[in-house]
Design an enzyme around this catalytic site. Sequence first.
Site, PDB file in Angstrom:
ATOM      1  N   CYS A 130      -9.854  -8.577   8.634  1.00  0.00           N
ATOM      2  CA  CYS A 130      -9.745  -9.797   7.831  1.00  0.00           C
ATOM      3  C   CYS A 130      -8.677  -9.682   6.755  1.00  0.00           C
ATOM      4  O   CYS A 130      -7.929 -10.637   6.502  1.00  0.00           O
ATOM      5  CB  CYS A 130     -11.094 -10.154   7.215  1.00  0.00           C
ATOM      6  SG  CYS A 130     -11.968  -8.770   6.458  1.00  0.00           S
ATOM      7  N   HIS A 244     -11.401 -12.977   0.248  1.00  0.00           N
ATOM      8  CA  HIS A 244     -10.646 -11.767  -0.046  1.00  0.00           C
ATOM      9  C   HIS A 244      -9.376 -12.125  -0.814  1.00  0.00           C
ATOM     10  O   HIS A 244      -8.698 -13.114  -0.503  1.00  0.00           O
ATOM     11  CB  HIS A 244     -10.225 -11.057   1.243  1.00  0.00           C
ATOM     12  CG  HIS A 244     -11.341 -10.374   1.968  1.00  0.00           C
ATOM     13  ND1 HIS A 244     -12.633 -10.295   1.492  1.00  0.00           N
ATOM     14  CD2 HIS A 244     -11.337  -9.700   3.155  1.00  0.00           C
ATOM     15  CE1 HIS A 244     -13.375  -9.616   2.358  1.00  0.00           C
ATOM     16  NE2 HIS A 244     -12.613  -9.245   3.376  1.00  0.00           N
TER      17      HIS A 244
END
Length: 343
Positions: A130, A244
Amino acid sequence: MGYRIAVVGATGNVGREMLNILEEREFPVDEIVALASRRSLGTEVSFGDRTLKCKDLATFDFSGIDICLMSAGGEVSREWSPKIAKQGAIVIDNSSVWRMDPDVPLVVPEVNADAVAGYTKKGIIANPNCSTAQLVVALKPLHDAATITRVVVSTYQSVSGAGKDAMDELWNQTKGIYVNQAPEPGTGKFPKQIAFNVIPHIDVFMEDGFTKEEWKMVAETKKILDPKIKLTATAVRVPVFVGHSEAVNIEFEKPISAEEARDILREAPGILVVDKREPGGYVTPVECVGDFATFVSRIRVDPTVDNGLAMWIVSDNLRKGAALNAVQIAESLANRGLLKKAA
């Protein structure tokens, strides 16, 4: 007429998000099946206004499936992805097991969509880590313009990247601290307290002192974008539920100004630039949740190197970092006429 889709790991965070995104993006689905382990048999998940009951992966016949979105972890993928591919389905796998296999394409559609054609070797396409996915989406247009030579990245990764149990751990520790109940570090997903703390450790440590998460970013960026790029990473877990963030310093072979980079990124696929040099003129993880985009902010010159830029990159890791990227890979296959069973 559309395609027949199976989602393995449908009860997990990413599996549920895959179902949501297939419906949101109106991917042409004739039939969809939710699959999980036997212990989740009958568990209900949503697909648009429909409710699906999970079936048992171990007994399911994949011979009628066009695409299998696999998000059930490395061990399950290592065993089942080749079996599913042999039955004729194209497997789009979210684990780390197949990413560095030379016979398996590692794909971020905004960066290397044409690589999906390589699925024929093993019937599997790998989804990157990711944190890598959002990074290379931002690096690609800049690399095309001025050739990146070196990248230094520090990540600020949400707990959802470690699964539902990690999210529960942050929630329970946070609640506990407010009622004077001390956390018990090391008893759950994290080796230290995660609530009101940051942990510079994701995945296992390697002999050179880097963690495997950091190694993944290096190896995957080279495979997806350019093997000549030098990259070093420090991966940090932060007490954020979803989203993130990355602080990135980039060195280029050719001169490039912050203004040029900003203009290039504004035109690049999958990116939204939010870069006002004022309080709040940037994107934080809370604001990116539920969005498909990779957000870029704080674009500025790095005066410590020749041809250097610094920037801030944020994305919903459950979406772009995992589920969305997998669905975009399926769309790339469909758009290129590589799904033989489509009507």
